[in-house]
Design a protein around this motif. Structure first.
Motif, mmCIF file in Angstrom:
data_model
loop_
_atom_site.group_PDB
_atom_site.id
_atom_site.type_symbol
_atom_site.label_atom_id
_atom_site.label_comp_id
_atom_site.label_asym_id
_atom_site.label_seq_id
_atom_site.Cartn_x
_atom_site.Cartn_y
_atom_site.Cartn_z
ATOM 1 N N LYS A 38 0.826 -1.210 0.000
ATOM 2 C CA LYS A 38 0.000 0.000 0.000
ATOM 3 C C LYS A 38 0.860 1.260 0.000
ATOM 4 O O LYS A 38 0.335 2.363 -0.014
ATOM 5 C CB LYS A 38 -0.926 0.012 1.218
ATOM 6 N N ALA A 40 3.947 4.111 -1.074
ATOM 7 C CA ALA A 40 4.419 4.894 -2.220
ATOM 8 C C ALA A 40 5.928 4.682 -2.300
ATOM 9 O O ALA A 40 6.636 4.818 -1.298
ATOM 10 C CB ALA A 40 4.085 6.368 -2.036
ATOM 11 N N TYR A 122 -5.642 2.776 -5.873
ATOM 12 C CA TYR A 122 -6.606 3.807 -5.478
ATOM 13 C C TYR A 122 -6.517 4.141 -3.988
ATOM 14 O O TYR A 122 -7.258 4.979 -3.501
ATOM 15 C CB TYR A 122 -8.032 3.388 -5.869
ATOM 16 N N GLN A 123 -5.594 3.489 -3.307
ATOM 17 C CA GLN A 123 -5.359 3.773 -1.887
ATOM 18 C C GLN A 123 -3.991 4.421 -1.684
ATOM 19 O O GLN A 123 -3.476 4.454 -0.585
ATOM 20 C CB GLN A 123 -5.483 2.486 -1.068
ATOM 21 N N GLY A 124 -3.384 4.893 -2.753
ATOM 22 C CA GLY A 124 -2.119 5.623 -2.652
ATOM 23 C C GLY A 124 -0.865 4.869 -3.034
ATOM 24 O O GLY A 124 0.224 5.439 -3.037
#
Length: 186
Positions: A38, A40, A122-124
């Motif tokens: 999840k 970046a 879509y959650q980063g």
């Protein structure tokens, strides 16, 4: 200058592992990303060099940075048995070595890195790719400023990697730099 003929000759290391092939490096990166899919991430390649008596030592670093939550990194060393004569030659070779390694991490390899992230886009979750150029744009501070655009253009021509220069080029100017200080004996 010694030439590199196959990917197998590109051996990387870090503080806990040695003799890693690029295939092994890719596996370590995918494993690192899979632990927190999840997140970046920034995947960065950068090269720095240091002139020593009778040789120039080049270090290429590969870093996968989980923004705000750690990184995994490795590097390779190469010594050219002569001192470089110009800043342009130094920057050209540094950029070429980074591009050479980036050539292995093509769209197929980057897709493998992105696979664990896909369910969480879509959650980063995200992955950015960079090549760090050990050059700065301030002419008063950096003798490299007059060659920055040439090196940036070379990296941009690859299409997959965004170029970064000082002060943002931390893989080249900080991580790889720390391993250039000691002279290599061959």
């Amino acid at each position: 200058m010694s030439t590199i003929s196959t990917w197998d000759e590109l051996c990387f290391q870090n503080l806990s592992e040695i003799d890693m092939s690029l295939d092994h490096v890719l596996e370590r990166i995918v494993r690192f990303i899979s632990k927190d899919p999840k997140g970046a991430y920034q995947f960065v390649i950068g090269t720095d060099s240091q002139v020593h008596r009778g040789q120039t030592k080049f270090v290429t670093g590969i870093v996968i940075h989980r923004i705000g939550r750690g990184a995994w990194a490795c590097y390779r060393q190469l010594a050219i048995p002569r001192q470089l004569n110009s800043i342009r030659e130094k920057l050209t070779l540094e950029t070429s070595f980074s591009q050479r390694v980036a050539g292995y991490f093509d769209s197929k390899a980057v897709s493998r890195m992105e696979e664990p992230l896909l369910p969480y886009l879509y959650q980063g979750a995200m992955l950015e790719t960079f090549i760090d150029i050990d050059a700065g744009t301030e002419p008063v501070v950096n003798k490299t400023a007059m060659y920055v655009q040439e090196m940036v253009d070379r990296v941009e021509a690859m299409g997959m990697y965004a170029p970064r220069v000082k002060p943002d080029a931390c893989v080249a100017s900080s991580y790889a730099n720390r391993f250039t200080k000691n002279r290599m004996v061959r």
